[in-house]
Design a protein around this motif. Sequence first.
Motif, PDB file in Angstrom:
ATOM      1  N   GLN A  36       0.830  -1.207   0.000  1.00 30.37           N
ATOM      2  CA  GLN A  36       0.000   0.000   0.000  1.00 30.37           C
ATOM      3  C   GLN A  36       0.866   1.259   0.000  1.00 30.37           C
ATOM      4  O   GLN A  36       1.825   1.378   0.770  1.00 30.37           O
ATOM      5  N   GLY A  37       0.491   2.186  -0.867  1.00 26.88           N
ATOM      6  CA  GLY A  37       1.184   3.468  -0.917  1.00 26.88           C
ATOM      7  C   GLY A  37       2.516   3.431  -1.626  1.00 26.88           C
ATOM      8  O   GLY A  37       3.249   4.422  -1.621  1.00 26.88           O
ATOM      9  N   ARG A  38       2.850   2.317  -2.271  1.00 29.87           N
ATOM     10  CA  ARG A  38       4.099   2.208  -3.016  1.00 29.87           C
ATOM     11  C   ARG A  38       3.824   1.532  -4.363  1.00 29.87           C
ATOM     12  O   ARG A  38       3.021   0.606  -4.430  1.00 29.87           O
ATOM     13  N   MET A  39       4.521   2.001  -5.401  1.00 33.05           N
ATOM     14  CA  MET A  39       4.374   1.342  -6.700  1.00 33.05           C
ATOM     15  C   MET A  39       5.578   1.662  -7.587  1.00 33.05           C
ATOM     16  O   MET A  39       6.259   2.687  -7.389  1.00 33.05           O
ATOM     17  N   HIS A  40       5.821   0.800  -8.544  1.00 27.23           N
ATOM     18  CA  HIS A  40       6.847   1.049  -9.548  1.00 27.23           C
ATOM     19  C   HIS A  40       6.236   1.922 -10.637  1.00 27.23           C
ATOM     20  O   HIS A  40       5.856   1.440 -11.702  1.00 27.23           O
ATOM     21  N   ALA A  41       6.180   3.218 -10.365  1.00 29.64           N
ATOM     22  CA  ALA A  41       5.578   4.165 -11.297  1.00 29.64           C
ATOM     23  C   ALA A  41       6.598   4.791 -12.231  1.00 29.64           C
ATOM     24  O   ALA A  41       6.259   5.688 -13.002  1.00 29.64           O
ATOM     25  N   CYS A  42       7.840   4.318 -12.170  1.00 24.27           N
ATOM     26  CA  CYS A  42       8.881   4.869 -13.044  1.00 24.27           C
ATOM     27  C   CYS A  42       9.549   3.792 -13.882  1.00 24.27           C
ATOM     28  O   CYS A  42      10.425   4.086 -14.688  1.00 24.27           O
ATOM     29  N   GLY A  43       9.169   2.530 -13.677  1.00 21.60           N
ATOM     30  CA  GLY A  43       9.679   1.468 -14.527  1.00 21.60           C
ATOM     31  C   GLY A  43      10.988   0.859 -14.088  1.00 21.60           C
ATOM     32  O   GLY A  43      11.633   0.137 -14.860  1.00 21.60           O
ATOM     33  N   HIS A  44      11.393   1.109 -12.842  1.00 21.36           N
ATOM     34  CA  HIS A  44      12.647   0.514 -12.380  1.00 21.36           C
ATOM     35  C   HIS A  44      12.543  -1.001 -12.280  1.00 21.36           C
ATOM     36  O   HIS A  44      13.567  -1.694 -12.342  1.00 21.36           O
ATOM     37  N   ASP A  45      11.322  -1.508 -12.134  1.00 15.14           N
ATOM     38  CA  ASP A  45      11.128  -2.959 -12.173  1.00 15.14           C
ATOM     39  C   ASP A  45      11.539  -3.502 -13.542  1.00 15.14           C
ATOM     40  O   ASP A  45      12.203  -4.549 -13.638  1.00 15.14           O
ATOM     41  N   GLY A  46      11.177  -2.789 -14.603  1.00 10.58           N
ATOM     42  CA  GLY A  46      11.565  -3.197 -15.948  1.00 10.58           C
ATOM     43  C   GLY A  46      13.052  -3.042 -16.194  1.00 10.58           C
ATOM     44  O   GLY A  46      13.679  -3.888 -16.851  1.00 10.58           O
ATOM     45  N   HIS A  47      13.644  -1.974 -15.671  1.00  9.35           N
ATOM     46  CA  HIS A  47      15.084  -1.773 -15.836  1.00  9.35           C
ATOM     47  C   HIS A  47      15.861  -2.928 -15.218  1.00  9.35           C
ATOM     48  O   HIS A  47      16.817  -3.448 -15.812  1.00  9.35           O
ATOM     49  N   SER A  48      15.452  -3.333 -14.010  1.00  9.61           N
ATOM     50  CA  SER A  48      16.134  -4.438 -13.335  1.00  9.61           C
ATOM     51  C   SER A  48      15.927  -5.749 -14.091  1.00  9.61           C
ATOM     52  O   SER A  48      16.857  -6.554 -14.235  1.00  9.61           O
ATOM     53  N   ALA A  49      14.710  -5.978 -14.583  1.00  7.26           N
ATOM     54  CA  ALA A  49      14.430  -7.219 -15.308  1.00  7.26           C
ATOM     55  C   ALA A  49      15.217  -7.297 -16.609  1.00  7.26           C
ATOM     56  O   ALA A  49      15.720  -8.375 -16.979  1.00  7.26           O
ATOM     57  N   MET A  50      15.357  -6.177 -17.325  1.00  8.81           N
ATOM     58  CA  MET A  50      16.142  -6.179 -18.565  1.00  8.81           C
ATOM     59  C   MET A  50      17.601  -6.503 -18.286  1.00  8.81           C
ATOM     60  O   MET A  50      18.232  -7.267 -19.026  1.00  8.81           O
ATOM     61  N   LEU A  51      18.144  -5.923 -17.221  1.00  5.91           N
ATOM     62  CA  LEU A  51      19.554  -6.173 -16.898  1.00  5.91           C
ATOM     63  C   LEU A  51      19.750  -7.612 -16.418  1.00  5.91           C
ATOM     64  O   LEU A  51      20.764  -8.241 -16.726  1.00  5.91           O
TER      65      LEU A  51
END
Length: 387
Positions: free
Chosen positions: A93-108
Amino acid sequence: MIKFEPGLIAEMTEWRRHLHRFPECGFDVHQTADFIAEKLVSWGLEVVRNIGQTGLVGILKNGDGKASIGLRADMDALHIEEQNTFEHCSRHQGRMHACGHDGHSAMLLGAACHLARHRNFNGTVYFIFQPDEEHGCGAQAMIDDGLFERFDIDAVYGMHNLPGLPAGHLAVRPGSLMASESSFEIRIHGVGGHAAMPHTGVDPIVVGSQVILGLQTIVSRNLSAIHETAVVSATEFITDGTVNVIPSTVTIKGDCRCFTEASLTRIESRMEQIVAGICQAAGARYEFEFTNSFYPTVNSADETRYAIEAAEQALGAERVNPSCDPFTISEDFSSMLRVKPGCYALLGNGTESVGGCALHNPKYDFNDDILQSGAAYWVTLVQNRLQ
């Protein structure tokens, strides 16, 4: 072009959505770092933890080559309540990957997995996973903790997704790609009093108003109209007065953006000169604070050329813009580029309904269709630089 196994593409999507479900912010990215480290170790990489608090570096060596390359992804999320309803939406709650850092980490991670399996390079790859990019502190924390002394990294590269740019397209430029971000706070102390007798005091509202107008001359009269682009914005004007009381104090807050450190130094210096001169003329006192959160992101020429070559091979030349316009957004990868040569690039997240939602928006989601593009760019860059 890089050919990924279908299983790896599916895994990258799974990793990305797992990270999206469990976002963590700032330096408190312990579960995220654990997840990433576990993957890297399972592929045979050496992993060094707790660099800059929760940052980590995965090390992959092959052959007898002495050359090396650093690839960086950010791990942290934002304090935003997610408004999406898909299955992988945030469970914190109150937190989300709204900048895509989840995708950046997954690509790397995808690039690390592919390179570990195929090992078609000669040298050392350092996979840098960084905390707290959003507050502009994580890169410097890793640097201060010896990132570039403990690891012999020749050059460092970073990448960010960009909504509004077609999916899988890449934008980059040599020199200044993104702006600095600095905040200022000016406190003007006058002599308050009755609104009916302003002549008995020193009105800080009038002084503050003159200061705000004076600040607008910094860009128009102190920076080159041809070579220096900058923004100086006063965004808050706070007083302790009321309807019939002239205040004693005014506080002015605002934001500055520019593309070179020389401009940054000139803005800060000129700002205080303006405040000091106007306050002295009016008989007021002042306090001045100038805080730099992000430096300009400045790509080195050679490394940008290498990045363009790799992107054209991995994505297709028609999908690469090698001389895009600079952006007034900011990025703390800039701190790494102050220490090492390197290049930061922007990878299109998509347009309109697929990937087009703006960053830092509660409806944003990283476009999984570009995971393969980002990983392919990383792998091609490594293979080219570590031949």
